[in-house]
Scaffold this motif. Structure first.
Motif, mmCIF file in Angstrom:
data_model
loop_
_atom_site.group_PDB
_atom_site.id
_atom_site.type_symbol
_atom_site.label_atom_id
_atom_site.label_comp_id
_atom_site.label_asym_id
_atom_site.label_seq_id
_atom_site.Cartn_x
_atom_site.Cartn_y
_atom_site.Cartn_z
ATOM 1 N N THR A 71 42.228 41.264 95.165
ATOM 2 C CA THR A 71 41.145 40.961 96.109
ATOM 3 C C THR A 71 41.705 40.461 97.435
ATOM 4 O O THR A 71 41.135 40.739 98.498
ATOM 5 N N GLY A 72 42.842 39.749 97.366
ATOM 6 C CA GLY A 72 43.469 39.295 98.608
ATOM 7 C C GLY A 72 43.979 40.456 99.441
ATOM 8 O O GLY A 72 43.820 40.476 100.676
ATOM 9 N N ALA A 73 44.589 41.438 98.771
ATOM 10 C CA ALA A 73 45.073 42.624 99.487
ATOM 11 C C ALA A 73 43.895 43.398 100.085
ATOM 12 O O ALA A 73 43.971 43.907 101.215
ATOM 13 N N ARG A 74 42.799 43.478 99.332
ATOM 14 C CA ARG A 74 41.605 44.158 99.857
ATOM 15 C C ARG A 74 41.065 43.424 101.093
ATOM 16 O O ARG A 74 40.745 44.050 102.112
ATOM 17 N N ASP A 75 40.975 42.094 100.996
ATOM 18 C CA ASP A 75 40.442 41.314 102.114
ATOM 19 C C ASP A 75 41.326 41.443 103.350
ATOM 20 O O ASP A 75 40.824 41.556 104.481
ATOM 21 N N ASP A 76 42.639 41.433 103.137
ATOM 22 C CA ASP A 76 43.560 41.595 104.276
ATOM 23 C C ASP A 76 43.377 42.962 104.927
ATOM 24 O O ASP A 76 43.428 43.100 106.160
ATOM 25 N N ALA A 77 43.193 43.976 104.078
ATOM 26 C CA ALA A 77 43.005 45.331 104.608
ATOM 27 C C ALA A 77 41.722 45.414 105.436
ATOM 28 O O ALA A 77 41.697 45.995 106.528
ATOM 29 N N GLU A 78 40.650 44.824 104.925
ATOM 30 C CA GLU A 78 39.389 44.857 105.656
ATOM 31 C C GLU A 78 39.488 44.088 106.973
ATOM 32 O O GLU A 78 38.934 44.507 107.994
ATOM 33 N N GLN A 79 40.224 42.974 106.927
ATOM 34 C CA GLN A 79 40.400 42.196 108.157
ATOM 35 C C GLN A 79 41.202 42.982 109.193
ATOM 36 O O GLN A 79 41.046 42.776 110.405
ATOM 37 N N ALA A 80 42.060 43.903 108.721
ATOM 38 C CA ALA A 80 42.863 44.723 109.623
ATOM 39 C C ALA A 80 42.105 45.963 110.107
ATOM 40 O O ALA A 80 42.692 46.832 110.767
ATOM 41 N N GLY A 81 40.821 46.073 109.745
ATOM 42 C CA GLY A 81 40.013 47.184 110.236
ATOM 43 C C GLY A 81 39.840 48.319 109.255
ATOM 44 O O GLY A 81 39.401 49.412 109.645
ATOM 45 N N MET A 82 40.158 48.092 107.994
ATOM 46 C CA MET A 82 40.062 49.149 106.996
ATOM 47 C C MET A 82 38.743 49.078 106.226
ATOM 48 O O MET A 82 38.198 47.997 106.007
ATOM 49 N N GLU A 83 38.288 50.233 105.827
ATOM 50 C CA GLU A 83 37.244 50.323 104.816
ATOM 51 C C GLU A 83 37.929 50.672 103.505
ATOM 52 O O GLU A 83 38.730 51.607 103.446
ATOM 53 N N VAL A 84 37.608 49.920 102.436
ATOM 54 C CA VAL A 84 38.233 50.143 101.129
ATOM 55 C C VAL A 84 37.185 50.737 100.198
ATOM 56 O O VAL A 84 36.139 50.119 99.950
ATOM 57 N N ASN A 85 37.442 51.934 99.685
ATOM 58 C CA ASN A 85 36.457 52.597 98.827
ATOM 59 C C ASN A 85 36.574 52.087 97.387
ATOM 60 O O ASN A 85 37.475 51.314 97.063
ATOM 61 N N PRO A 86 35.702 52.493 96.486
ATOM 62 C CA PRO A 86 35.722 51.988 95.100
ATOM 63 C C PRO A 86 36.990 52.330 94.326
ATOM 64 O O PRO A 86 37.191 51.802 93.223
ATOM 65 N N TYR A 87 37.828 53.195 94.868
ATOM 66 C CA TYR A 87 39.081 53.557 94.195
ATOM 67 C C TYR A 87 40.290 52.829 94.793
ATOM 68 O O TYR A 87 41.425 53.083 94.401
ATOM 69 N N GLY A 88 40.025 51.971 95.777
ATOM 70 C CA GLY A 88 41.106 51.204 96.389
ATOM 71 C C GLY A 88 41.807 51.916 97.525
ATOM 72 O O GLY A 88 42.839 51.434 98.001
ATOM 73 N N ARG A 89 41.253 53.028 97.966
ATOM 74 C CA ARG A 89 41.871 53.748 99.079
ATOM 75 C C ARG A 89 41.295 53.243 100.397
ATOM 76 O O ARG A 89 40.112 52.920 100.503
ATOM 77 N N CYS A 90 42.182 53.201 101.402
ATOM 78 C CA CYS A 90 41.807 52.634 102.694
ATOM 79 C C CYS A 90 41.627 53.732 103.737
ATOM 80 O O CYS A 90 42.385 54.713 103.769
ATOM 81 N N SER A 91 40.648 53.534 104.586
ATOM 82 C CA SER A 91 40.468 54.414 105.753
ATOM 83 C C SER A 91 40.152 53.524 106.945
ATOM 84 O O SER A 91 39.415 52.538 106.831
ATOM 85 N N LEU A 92 40.712 53.879 108.074
ATOM 86 C CA LEU A 92 40.580 53.047 109.265
ATOM 87 C C LEU A 92 39.193 53.215 109.883
ATOM 88 O O LEU A 92 38.751 54.327 110.164
ATOM 89 N N ASP A 93 38.511 52.092 110.083
ATOM 90 C CA ASP A 93 37.203 52.080 110.737
ATOM 91 C C ASP A 93 37.432 51.819 112.224
ATOM 92 O O ASP A 93 37.639 50.680 112.647
ATOM 93 N N LEU A 94 37.401 52.880 113.010
ATOM 94 C CA LEU A 94 37.718 52.755 114.434
ATOM 95 C C LEU A 94 36.720 51.877 115.173
ATOM 96 O O LEU A 94 37.043 51.311 116.226
ATOM 97 N N SER A 95 35.504 51.729 114.632
ATOM 98 C CA SER A 95 34.502 50.913 115.315
ATOM 99 C C SER A 95 34.868 49.429 115.310
ATOM 100 O O SER A 95 34.309 48.647 116.082
ATOM 101 N N ARG A 96 35.810 49.038 114.421
ATOM 102 C CA ARG A 96 36.224 47.630 114.365
ATOM 103 C C ARG A 96 37.347 47.325 115.357
ATOM 104 O O ARG A 96 37.755 46.183 115.504
#
Length: 743
Positions: A98-123
């Motif tokens: 959950t910490g890795a997920r939170d860090d990823a989201e704080q860095a502008g990522m969207e994390v899908n239900p499978y744990g894959r990250c995609s960059l949210d350019l709007s952030r």
């Protein structure tokens, strides 16, 4: 099936704590039943009023029943402890996910239900977003990086989950009560439980049986997952005992040669895991120091006997049926070389025990490690033919451990033993007589002294041994203990006696470059000593502390020159020492303030001192040339190798030499420009001989210094300084010739 990201994120782990409490209450209830049964039921059988065959039958049944109550109690309590550990472990690791997920989201990522990250350019701000719109490769790399961090955390949970499952599914093995009854021997620690299974698989290996693919995979998982667990490690080593550990080590070493590529990787992994298990089990970390020391003491006690016993081994294409025999310590160190993280206490203790076994002064046998020629060559190189040297090599990975072992303070004679007294010849030889073969004198293996060279370098410098093309540090700081090791090494390596100077300098090949690396780090000190070559009163043969608190060496100049000569038999070692002195000369000149001129007395003194020091290198080089001629070895080959490494050092400057590197380096640029890629070795060797001379080093060095200060490098004042310095260079050459017995 392994749990996935979504399951981990959503899992409610509180059920594990609830289950643990229920199992603990169950154990408490069985404990009550155990007491009640003994007091009220089994006691009836002990009554004097019950006689006959029926009481005998009941007593046997009652004994078994009460044992089952005790076993049920102990198993329930152990399961409760296992579930509590599972809750703590999985909660901690789930928090990493959950910490890795939170860090990823704080860095502008969207994390899908499978744990894959995609960059949210709007952030992102518009400029940064535009960069990633234009550069899809950079965007993909960033997304993969965050996905990888989450994936690593998920894998850690999956592995821990599997490890806990194996512990909870362990087969009963207490040997009491009913067949397939309750398991009183179950440990309440995941690592300790799984060590039992790992020991079974290692025992199967040791006996020579073949593991199935599933068993090998299970063993690899168990040791790699638990190698950092103290309970697992100590339980496993106790189960194997010293002989079993050595037997397993021998089997693992042999199977890395006979297995196919896939199995070889697994056996190497299992080998590394067992080695790391030893490191974990023997750690003395201060948390439970008494228990740690007790385990280490007992483990060493077992190894002292097993370590000198003989075992059949297989090295490379040879096998034990062909009569290959080795000692336990040799097999143990072969295994331990695959691990890391060993404590000072275990390495020092092993080295002391091995020395006691071989040192005649301690009642040991210097021929204990002798091996036949089947241990020679590439196959034998992977085997720790010299267990003490292998232990020294392990120490070199931890410089403080190395320094503390070799420090000659407090009457520690280790350096004296290693450099002056020890028998390093362990290779049996045979010679042809007129009619038959007979035993020849013992010889050295090709890797002899390798560990010693590394540990000397680490102990004297306080840093791990340098890599192949890694330069020493200029002006490196050192502690008192490190300086003592360096000073004593120079004293002990000096081959001269009070009565004579040797006609040749035959230092062990594998210590030349490492000791040169170490000595080069004391370039400030050797610069002064060599520059005082014509006034030995300035050197008092002791370590000393400078105003900044760093410790320095001051060996006797004649000893230093002879040791440098012995090291310089290796062209790489000579290039390191020569280039360090050249850099130190340039550094010393660069340290003068901007207002100093070529007529300044202090500038003159430094130029003279540097010239005398460089003159010593001329003397060493001339002695080597004469010796190579006697040996019918080409001086051109030696000079070419020196040139190769010196020029390579100019490309990779010595760390710490800021002053020297700030000034232009005419010698480096001109020399490199004259070297011809397609020239013969002799041609480039002649170029090297020219640029290695004191005349070139001093003249160009002073010229560079003058030009950097705005002076005319060809002016009369600079010419006069260069000429005066070169007059004194002869003092260095002459003194070196005298100390080397070549005048």
């Amino acid at each position: 099936m392994a749990v996935d990201y979504a399951t981990i994120i959503s899992a409610d782990l509180s059920g594990l704590s609830t289950a643990a409490s229920a199992w603990r209450r169950m154990g408490d209830r069985f404990d009550t039943l155990h007491g009640d049964y003994g007091d009220h039921v089994r006691a009836a059988a002990e009554s004097e009023n019950w006689l006959g065959q029926s009481v005998s039958a009941f007593k046997s049944q009652a004994q078994m029943t009460q044992e089952e109550y005790a076993a049920a109690r102990d198993e329930a309590w152990a399961v409760a402890d296992l579930l509590d550990e599972a809750h703590g472990t999985l909660t901690r690791l789930r928090n990493r996910v959950t910490g890795a997920r939170d860090d990823a989201e704080q860095a502008g990522m969207e994390v899908n239900p499978y744990g894959r990250c995609s960059l949210d350019l709007s952030r992102l701000d518009e400029d940064e977003a535009e960069i990633y719109r234009r550069n899809q490769m950079a965007r993909q790399e960033l997304e993969d990086s965050w996905t990888g961090k989450i994936s690593d955390a998920v894998v850690a949970v999956q592995q821990a989950d599997e490890n806990i499952k194996l512990a909870l599914m362990a087969n009963p093995s207490d040997g009491t009560g009913l067949v397939d009854g309750f398991d009183a021997s179950l440990h309440g620690d995941v690592g300790a439980v799984n060590a039992g299974r790992a020991s079974e698989l290692y025992a199967k290996l040791e006996s020579g049986e073949q593991l199935t693919a599933e068993e090998l995979a299970e063993l690899e998982f168990l040791v790699r997952q638990n190698e950092g667990d103290t309970e697992f490690s100590r339980t496993l080593l106790n189960a194997l005992d010293a002989e079993g550990t050595i037997g397993a080590a021998n089997e693992l070493h042999a199977r890395t040669y006979s297995a196919d590529a896939a199995e070889k990787r697994q056996y190497l992994s299992v080998q590394e895991g067992l080695a790391n298990t030893i490191a974990t089990a023997t750690t003395v970390d201060g948390k439970g120091t008494a228990a740690d020391k007790d385990f280490l003491r007992a483990w060493r006690d077992g190894m002292r006997e097993a370590g000198v016993a003989e075992y059949g081994v297989q090295v490379g294409e040879h096998n034990e049926d062909a009569g290959q025999r080795a000692r336990g310590y040799q097999s143990l160190l072969t295994l331990m070389q695959h691990g890391s993280g060993y404590d000072e206490e275990v390495l020092h203790g092993l080295a002391d025990d091995i020395r006691a076994a071989e040192d005649p002064a301690q009642g040991g046998d210097p021929d204990l490690w002798d091996l036949d020629t089947s241990f020679s060559g590439e196959d034998g190189d992977s085997f720790a033919r010299d267990p003490l040297d292998a232990t020294l090599g392990l120490m070199s990975r931890s410089p403080d451990t190395a320094t503390n072992y070799l420090d000659p303070a407090k009457d520690n004679d280790t350096l004296t033993y290693l450099l002056d007294e020890r028998d390093w010849n362990f290779r049996d030889t045979v010679e042809m007589g007129s009619n038959a073969q007979h035993t020849g004198p013992d010889a050295r293996f090709s890797d002899s002294h390798t560990g010693l060279g590394k540990v000397l370098e680490a102990a004297a410098t306080g840093a791990p041994p340098l890599g192949e093309n890694e330069p020493p540090r200029l002006n490196a700081p050192h502690t008192e203990a490190q300086a003592r090791v360096m000073q004593e090494t120079v004293t002990l390596l000096d081959p001269a006696t009070e009565k004579s100077i040797p006609s040749s300098f035959e230092f062990p090949e594998n210590i030349r470059r490492p000791v040169a690396n170490a000595l080069a780090e004391y370039g400030q000190d050797t610069h002064i000593v060599l520059g005082s070559v014509d006034d030995e009163r300035l050197v008092d043969n002791s370590t000393w502390r400078d105003d900044s608190g760093d410790w320095r060496i001051a060996p006797e100049v004649d000893k230093l020159v002879r040791v440098m000569r012995g090291l310089s038999e290796d062209p790489e070692a000579y290039s390191v020492l020569h280039e360090m002195e050249r850099m130190r000369f340039r550094e010393a000149m660069a340290e003068f303030s901007e207002d100093r001129t070529a007529q300044d007395d202090e500038v003159r003194n430094e130029a003279v001192l540097g010239a005398k020091a460089m003159g010593v290198f001329d003397g060493i080089r001339q002695d080597i040339a004469a010796d190579l001629t006697d040996k019918r070895v080409s001086e051109a080959q030696w000079s070419s190798k020196v040139a190769y490494h010196v020029l390579g050092g100019m490309v990779t400057p010595f760390p710490g030499g800021d002053g020297a590197q700030r000034i232009i380096d005419t010698l480096a640029s001109v020399w490199a420009g004259e070297v011809e890629a397609d020239a013969t070795g002799e041609k480039n060797a002649e170029i090297a001989k020219e640029y290695l001379t004191t005349e070139k080093v001093v003249t160009l060095g002073i010229g560079d210094w003058a030009e950097e200060r705005g002076m005319d490098r060809d002016g009369s004042a600079v010419d006069l300084l260069q000429a005066e310095a070169l007059l004194y260079a002869e003092n260095g050459r002459t003194a070196a010739s005298t100390y080397l017995g070549s005048d």
